[in-house]
Design a protein around this motif. Sequence first.
Motif, PDB file in Angstrom:
ATOM      1  N   LEU A  37       0.857  -1.192   0.000  1.00  0.00           N
ATOM      2  CA  LEU A  37       0.000   0.000   0.000  1.00  0.00           C
ATOM      3  C   LEU A  37       0.883   1.227   0.000  1.00  0.00           C
ATOM      4  O   LEU A  37       1.910   1.267   0.680  1.00  0.00           O
ATOM      5  CB  LEU A  37      -0.909   0.024   1.234  1.00  0.00           C
ATOM      6  N   THR A  64      -0.264   6.418  -3.650  1.00  0.00           N
ATOM      7  CA  THR A  64      -0.963   6.452  -4.937  1.00  0.00           C
ATOM      8  C   THR A  64      -1.759   5.187  -5.236  1.00  0.00           C
ATOM      9  O   THR A  64      -2.585   5.179  -6.136  1.00  0.00           O
ATOM     10  CB  THR A  64       0.039   6.677  -6.088  1.00  0.00           C
ATOM     11  N   GLY A  65      -1.514   4.112  -4.495  1.00  0.00           N
ATOM     12  CA  GLY A  65      -2.224   2.863  -4.759  1.00  0.00           C
ATOM     13  C   GLY A  65      -1.591   1.708  -4.021  1.00  0.00           C
ATOM     14  O   GLY A  65      -1.058   1.879  -2.930  1.00  0.00           O
ATOM     15  N   GLU A  98      -4.648   1.806  -8.380  1.00  0.00           N
ATOM     16  CA  GLU A  98      -4.420   3.202  -7.993  1.00  0.00           C
ATOM     17  C   GLU A  98      -5.638   3.704  -7.243  1.00  0.00           C
ATOM     18  O   GLU A  98      -6.772   3.414  -7.622  1.00  0.00           O
ATOM     19  CB  GLU A  98      -4.147   4.060  -9.225  1.00  0.00           C
ATOM     20  N   TRP A  99      -5.398   4.468  -6.181  1.00  0.00           N
ATOM     21  CA  TRP A  99      -6.494   5.023  -5.397  1.00  0.00           C
ATOM     22  C   TRP A  99      -7.339   5.980  -6.224  1.00  0.00           C
ATOM     23  O   TRP A  99      -8.547   6.095  -6.010  1.00  0.00           O
ATOM     24  CB  TRP A  99      -5.968   5.775  -4.163  1.00  0.00           C
ATOM     25  N   LEU A 119     -10.727   4.798  -7.613  1.00  0.00           N
ATOM     26  CA  LEU A 119     -11.501   3.876  -6.793  1.00  0.00           C
ATOM     27  C   LEU A 119     -12.580   4.523  -5.936  1.00  0.00           C
ATOM     28  O   LEU A 119     -13.504   3.862  -5.528  1.00  0.00           O
ATOM     29  CB  LEU A 119     -10.567   3.075  -5.884  1.00  0.00           C
ATOM     30  N   ARG A 148     -10.574   2.444   0.366  1.00  0.00           N
ATOM     31  CA  ARG A 148      -9.619   2.120   1.438  1.00  0.00           C
ATOM     32  C   ARG A 148     -10.287   1.341   2.551  1.00  0.00           C
ATOM     33  O   ARG A 148      -9.693   0.433   3.126  1.00  0.00           O
ATOM     34  CB  ARG A 148      -8.984   3.386   1.992  1.00  0.00           C
TER      35      ARG A 148
END
Length: 156
Positions: free
Chosen positions: A42, A45-46, A105-106, A109, A114
Amino acid sequence: MNRTFGLLIGCAALTSGCASLRHALRFEEPDIRLQEVRITGLGLTGGTLDLTLDVLNPNGFRLRTMRLELGIDLERTHFGDALLETPVELPAQQHSLVTVPVRFEWAGLGAGARALLTRQAIRYGLTGSATLDTPIGDRRVSVHGSGDVPLRALRP
């Protein structure tokens, strides 16, 4: 007469042998199920996930993966796509565990993503295809699955 009878017996054996060989080399698609999702990294950025697949080869001959393309959704959110081009041997009539890495990548999403990664188990959807090397030629099969799967957190 003996020669004709022998010829008939030979033809019958040959026909029977071809039918047996055709039956022995009949291709059945492997059963591919997601066994576990493991968080392997983790960052800001992702991150990365390892998908552990349980693959059952129901055939009487070995298969080899040539290419495996998968998309993974977790709780109806598309987390990423995976490509595995490293050949994996799938022995005849056996289960094999295959690990497929996924990068995500966050950014794409959403805020709730998270929180998904803190659960013990998670709902998944898996789609894609596999190209398999078989004794009777290459075969492309679809991969589809859904259900609940354990989520193993990143260990400090």
